[in-house]
Design a protein around this motif. Structure first.
Motif, PDB file in Angstrom:
ATOM      1  N   ARG A 189      23.950   8.369  18.102  1.00  0.00           N
ATOM      2  CA  ARG A 189      24.425   7.147  17.835  1.00  0.00           C
ATOM      3  C   ARG A 189      25.950   7.166  17.752  1.00  0.00           C
ATOM      4  N   GLY A 190      26.471   8.384  18.394  1.00  0.00           N
ATOM      5  CA  GLY A 190      28.106   7.914  18.515  1.00  0.00           C
ATOM      6  C   GLY A 190      28.886   8.741  17.375  1.00  0.00           C
ATOM      7  N   LEU A 191      30.139   8.554  17.668  1.00  0.00           N
ATOM      8  CA  LEU A 191      31.017   9.355  16.866  1.00  0.00           C
ATOM      9  C   LEU A 191      30.824   8.801  15.129  1.00  0.00           C
ATOM     10  N   VAL A 192      30.775   7.522  15.068  1.00  0.00           N
ATOM     11  CA  VAL A 192      30.811   6.985  13.660  1.00  0.00           C
ATOM     12  C   VAL A 192      29.661   7.745  12.838  1.00  0.00           C
ATOM     13  N   PHE A 193      28.469   7.754  13.602  1.00  0.00           N
ATOM     14  CA  PHE A 193      27.338   8.394  12.732  1.00  0.00           C
ATOM     15  C   PHE A 193      27.673   9.758  12.735  1.00  0.00           C
ATOM     16  N   SER A 194      28.073  10.381  13.820  1.00  0.00           N
ATOM     17  CA  SER A 194      28.252  11.953  13.427  1.00  0.00           C
ATOM     18  C   SER A 194      29.267  12.127  12.443  1.00  0.00           C
ATOM     19  N   LEU A 195      30.428  11.452  12.264  1.00  0.00           N
ATOM     20  CA  LEU A 195      31.130  11.903  11.118  1.00  0.00           C
ATOM     21  C   LEU A 195      30.738  11.336   9.893  1.00  0.00           C
ATOM     22  N   GLU A 196      30.001  10.316  10.050  1.00  0.00           N
ATOM     23  CA  GLU A 196      29.114  10.086   8.482  1.00  0.00           C
ATOM     24  C   GLU A 196      28.206  11.096   8.022  1.00  0.00           C
ATOM     25  N   LYS A 197      27.217  11.679   9.072  1.00  0.00           N
ATOM     26  CA  LYS A 197      26.559  12.810   8.477  1.00  0.00           C
ATOM     27  C   LYS A 197      27.050  14.126   8.372  1.00  0.00           C
ATOM     28  N   MET A 198      28.230  14.534   9.018  1.00  0.00           N
ATOM     29  CA  MET A 198      29.150  15.365   8.880  1.00  0.00           C
ATOM     30  C   MET A 198      29.655  15.436   7.358  1.00  0.00           C
ATOM     31  N   ALA A 199      30.087  14.364   6.758  1.00  0.00           N
ATOM     32  CA  ALA A 199      30.985  13.995   5.538  1.00  0.00           C
ATOM     33  C   ALA A 199      29.450  14.485   4.455  1.00  0.00           C
ATOM     34  N   GLU A 200      28.490  13.861   4.859  1.00  0.00           N
ATOM     35  CA  GLU A 200      27.297  13.978   3.884  1.00  0.00           C
ATOM     36  C   GLU A 200      26.861  15.706   3.907  1.00  0.00           C
ATOM     37  N   ARG A 201      26.748  16.182   4.794  1.00  0.00           N
ATOM     38  CA  ARG A 201      26.557  17.473   4.892  1.00  0.00           C
ATOM     39  C   ARG A 201      27.560  18.256   4.205  1.00  0.00           C
ATOM     40  N   PHE A 202      28.742  18.138   4.477  1.00  0.00           N
ATOM     41  CA  PHE A 202      29.952  18.841   3.655  1.00  0.00           C
ATOM     42  C   PHE A 202      29.981  18.729   2.375  1.00  0.00           C
ATOM     43  N   GLN A 203      29.674  17.292   1.360  1.00  0.00           N
ATOM     44  CA  GLN A 203      29.473  17.132   0.123  1.00  0.00           C
ATOM     45  C   GLN A 203      28.487  17.826  -0.394  1.00  0.00           C
ATOM     46  N   GLN A 204      27.225  17.867   0.340  1.00  0.00           N
ATOM     47  CA  GLN A 204      26.046  18.777  -0.125  1.00  0.00           C
ATOM     48  C   GLN A 204      26.040  20.050  -0.143  1.00  0.00           C
ATOM     49  N   GLU A 205      27.025  20.629   1.016  1.00  0.00           N
ATOM     50  CA  GLU A 205      27.151  22.366   0.950  1.00  0.00           C
ATOM     51  C   GLU A 205      28.181  22.604  -0.134  1.00  0.00           C
ATOM     52  N   THR A 206      29.207  21.844  -0.314  1.00  0.00           N
ATOM     53  CA  THR A 206      30.354  22.328  -1.162  1.00  0.00           C
ATOM     54  C   THR A 206      30.502  21.783  -2.370  1.00  0.00           C
ATOM     55  N   GLY A 207      29.705  20.550  -2.641  1.00  0.00           N
ATOM     56  CA  GLY A 207      29.863  20.051  -4.017  1.00  0.00           C
ATOM     57  C   GLY A 207      31.314  19.182  -3.961  1.00  0.00           C
ATOM     58  N   ILE A 208      32.240  19.235  -3.095  1.00  0.00           N
ATOM     59  CA  ILE A 208      33.323  18.482  -3.035  1.00  0.00           C
ATOM     60  C   ILE A 208      32.859  16.692  -2.615  1.00  0.00           C
ATOM     61  N   ALA A 209      33.470  16.104  -3.436  1.00  0.00           N
ATOM     62  CA  ALA A 209      33.262  14.531  -3.314  1.00  0.00           C
ATOM     63  C   ALA A 209      34.014  14.175  -1.948  1.00  0.00           C
ATOM     64  N   THR A 210      33.232  13.636  -1.047  1.00  0.00           N
ATOM     65  CA  THR A 210      33.627  13.528   0.289  1.00  0.00           C
ATOM     66  C   THR A 210      33.401  11.997   0.620  1.00  0.00           C
ATOM     67  N   PHE A 211      34.318  11.279   1.116  1.00  0.00           N
ATOM     68  CA  PHE A 211      34.246   9.812   1.420  1.00  0.00           C
ATOM     69  C   PHE A 211      34.447   9.585   2.993  1.00  0.00           C
ATOM     70  N   PHE A 212      33.724   8.989   3.485  1.00  0.00           N
ATOM     71  CA  PHE A 212      33.715   8.449   5.094  1.00  0.00           C
ATOM     72  C   PHE A 212      34.278   6.987   4.916  1.00  0.00           C
ATOM     73  N   GLN A 213      35.196   6.616   5.742  1.00  0.00           N
ATOM     74  CA  GLN A 213      35.730   5.193   6.086  1.00  0.00           C
ATOM     75  C   GLN A 213      35.715   4.966   7.648  1.00  0.00           C
ATOM     76  N   HIS A 214      35.450   3.811   7.936  1.00  0.00           N
ATOM     77  CA  HIS A 214      35.808   3.368   9.269  1.00  0.00           C
ATOM     78  C   HIS A 214      35.960   1.793   9.289  1.00  0.00           C
ATOM     79  N   ASP A 215      36.812   1.434  10.197  1.00  0.00           N
ATOM     80  CA  ASP A 215      36.869  -0.170  10.524  1.00  0.00           C
ATOM     81  C   ASP A 215      36.867  -0.566  12.017  1.00  0.00           C
ATOM     82  N   CYS A 216      36.084   0.371  12.811  1.00  0.00           N
ATOM     83  CA  CYS A 216      36.185   0.215  14.265  1.00  0.00           C
ATOM     84  C   CYS A 216      34.694  -0.433  14.254  1.00  0.00           C
ATOM     85  N   LYS A 217      34.634  -1.662  14.881  1.00  0.00           N
ATOM     86  CA  LYS A 217      33.334  -2.364  15.046  1.00  0.00           C
ATOM     87  C   LYS A 217      32.505  -1.618  16.194  1.00  0.00           C
ATOM     88  N   GLN A 218      33.113  -1.252  17.080  1.00  0.00           N
ATOM     89  CA  GLN A 218      32.464  -0.308  18.157  1.00  0.00           C
ATOM     90  C   GLN A 218      33.396   0.688  18.821  1.00  0.00           C
TER      91      GLN A 218
END
Length: 536
Positions: free
Chosen positions: A404-433
């Motif tokens: 699903r592209g870069l946006v989806f990959s970065l979003e999943k990466m942020a979720e996984r990082f927060q689950q593994e480290t316990g650090i509050a991780t936020f992902f934001q984007h404003d690119c429509k495509q």
């Protein structure tokens, strides 16, 4: 057999007799219609009487002096009959026959027949003239019908020729075009003009059903791409409108006033949909707004539009297939590399760790100096850290590339990082495509992964923010920042082995042709910024 032959002979004689009777009756009708009966009777009677008198005089049966006057009268009667007969024969038979023959010749040559023949009168040939007039009318109708058919076939051939030219242009353009989106935008105007449309929109549909707006042409006939249509305008009824949307589901007058542009009702225009399909899969569609004049009932136009849609759908499918093939190639390469690391370097590090522990257990720590014990501990800790980093690297290489592209990959990466480290991780984007090639996306993901790995090891952060935005057309910016302890960064200078992760990120950015920047201070956290421009 004899009975059959006799029967056939009787039938032939019967037909022959019937024809003879008809011919005799027709001769009588012609003589009566031409008024030749009494001139011929007068001629025959006079000639016969004169010949008889001449024979009797020659035979001395009668005296010549008595019958001379009578002979003169008979000859005068025969002469009068001949003159009248010849005149009537010429006027009632020969002249009409010549005119009729000329008309028949015109008919045979395909020329128009003088219909006034019947009005002028052809005497005994009036019936034939009427029949010839009927034949002429039928031939004229046939000629007109043939001309109309030829004209229709000529128009159809011209339409087929134009259709073949358009299809040839589609096939040639598909082979020559590097970007499918450019191809879809090019044919957006062609299809709009083909059906004399007022506006047109083209969208693509992803495998998960998400629609992407490629471009539109509105009433002002200006082509707008997806980047030029932000933000999306909302109608009063809550429907998202693009510049190409001119059909209103409510009152068009109110919609036109509120939206500030001309809108139409369903009774004024209709939407012609051209699906982009391949093997039954809907990959996109054109929506063309046309006047409600029944264009959907034109089978030839709709068939041509459907064929064009099939060709363009094939181009979309080919692009997706090529993209999938590139992703598969990358996945296989990463998997092979992970296997090589696991079978070589990982095994070596595991062996060194085991040997270090064995050496530490075999040595008497009381006999070792403080420096030696410290060095031994540093070696053990260094091997453990190298082993952990190598395992993370192998895990990253084995991690799947998301479709699903870069946006989806970065979003999943942020979720996984927060689950593994316990650090509050936020992902934001404003690119429509996001339109970044897959190989480039992988490099960007690797840079973000390395940034998160550094945060995990050194930052002691409480919060992490990952930002993806599009400051300009074809430009993408990625920010990874944390609120950790920061560090004293002076570029690549330092002792050997330090800042290896940062050097790898800079090298990846350099290969991409991107601008890479790190901002950090002790106690102020770290900010990694990358600005990447897509060519084209």
């Amino acid at each position: 057999m004899k009975r059959l032959s006799f029967k056939a002979t009787d039938q032939f004689l019967s037909v022959q007799n019937h024809e003879d009777v008809y011919v005799n009756q027709r001769i009588k009708q012609i003589l009566l219609s031409a008024r030749l009966v009494w001139p011929l009777t007068l001629l025959i009677t006079g000639l016969c009487s004169a010949l008889l008198i001449i024979f009797l005089i020659q035979a001395d049966v009668i005296e010549c002096s008595i019958w001379n006057s009578l002979l003169f009268v008979q000859l005068a009667m025969a002469t009068l009959g001949a003159v009248v007969g010849i005149w009537r024969l010429r006027d009632q038979l020969l002249k009409p026959l010549a005119r009729l023959e000329s008309s028949v010749a015109h008919v045979c040559q395909g020329d128009a027949v003088d219909i006034s023949l019947e009005q002028k009168g052809l005497g005994v040939f009036d019936n034939m003239a009427r029949d010839l007039g009927s034949i002429n009318e039928e031939l004229t109708d046939l000629y007109e019908d043939m001309d109309s058919r030829v004209a229709r076939q000529t128009l159809r051939l011209a339409q087929k020729t134009a259709s073949l030219k358009i299809l040839y242009d589609v096939a040639a353009t598909i082979n020559q075009s590097d970007s499918v989106e450019e191809l879809l935008l090019r044919f957006l105007r062609i299809l709009k003009e083909m059906v004399n449309g007022k506006a047109a929109i083209v969208r693509t549909i992803a495998a998960d059903g998400r629609k992407k707006l490629i471009g539109s042409i509105g009433l002002e006939n200006t082509l707008l791409t997806e980047e030029q249509m932000l933000p999306v305008q909302l109608c009063v009824c809550g429907t998202a409108l693009t510049p190409g949307d001119i059909l209103c589901g409510k009152d068009p007058a109110i919609c036109s006033k509120v939206n500030g542009r001309k809108m139409f009702g369903s009774d004024e225009i209709e939407v012609v949909s051209v699906p982009l399909e391949y093997h039954g899969d809907l990959l996109g569609n054109y929506s063309i707004f046309v006047d409600k004049t029944g264009i959907t009932e034109r089978e030839d136009i709709m068939e041509l539009l459907s064929t064009i849609g099939s060709h363009l759908g094939m181009a979309l499918a080919k692009q997706q297939s090529d993209e999938d093939a590139r992703k598969l190639s990358i996945i296989e390469e990463r998997s092979n590399f992970a296997h090589e690391l696991h079978d070589s370097l990982a095994q070596t590090l595991a062996s060194l760790r085991f040997q270090t522990r064995m050496m530490e257990d075999s040595l008497d720590k009381t006999l070792l100096s403080d420096n030696a014990s410290h060095d031994l501990e540093r070696i053990r800790n260094g091997l453990d850290e190298a082993h952990v980093e190598l395992r993370e690297l192998i895990s990253n290489f084995r991690a799947p590339l998301y479709d699903r592209g870069l946006v989806f990959s970065l979003e999943k990466m942020a979720e996984r990082f927060q689950q593994e480290t316990g650090i509050a991780t936020f992902f934001q984007h404003d690119c429509k495509q996001v339109g970044i090639p897959v190989t480039k996306e992988m490099q960007l993901v690797r840079i973000v992964q390395e940034s998160l790995a550094n945060i995990r090891k050194h930052a002691q952060a409480q919060a992490v923010r990952i930002l993806l935005d599009c400051p300009a057309k074809n430009y993408y910016r990625i920010l990874v920042e944390d609120d950790g302890v920061g560090f004293d960064y002076t570029g690549k200078e330092g002792r050997p082995g330090e800042h290896i992760g940062l050097s790898i990120m800079e090298e990846r950015a350099q290969k991409l042709g991107a601008d890479f920047k790190i901002e950090t201070e002790l106690g102020e956290g770290t900010r990694v910024e990358l600005l990447y421009r897509v060519d084209g």
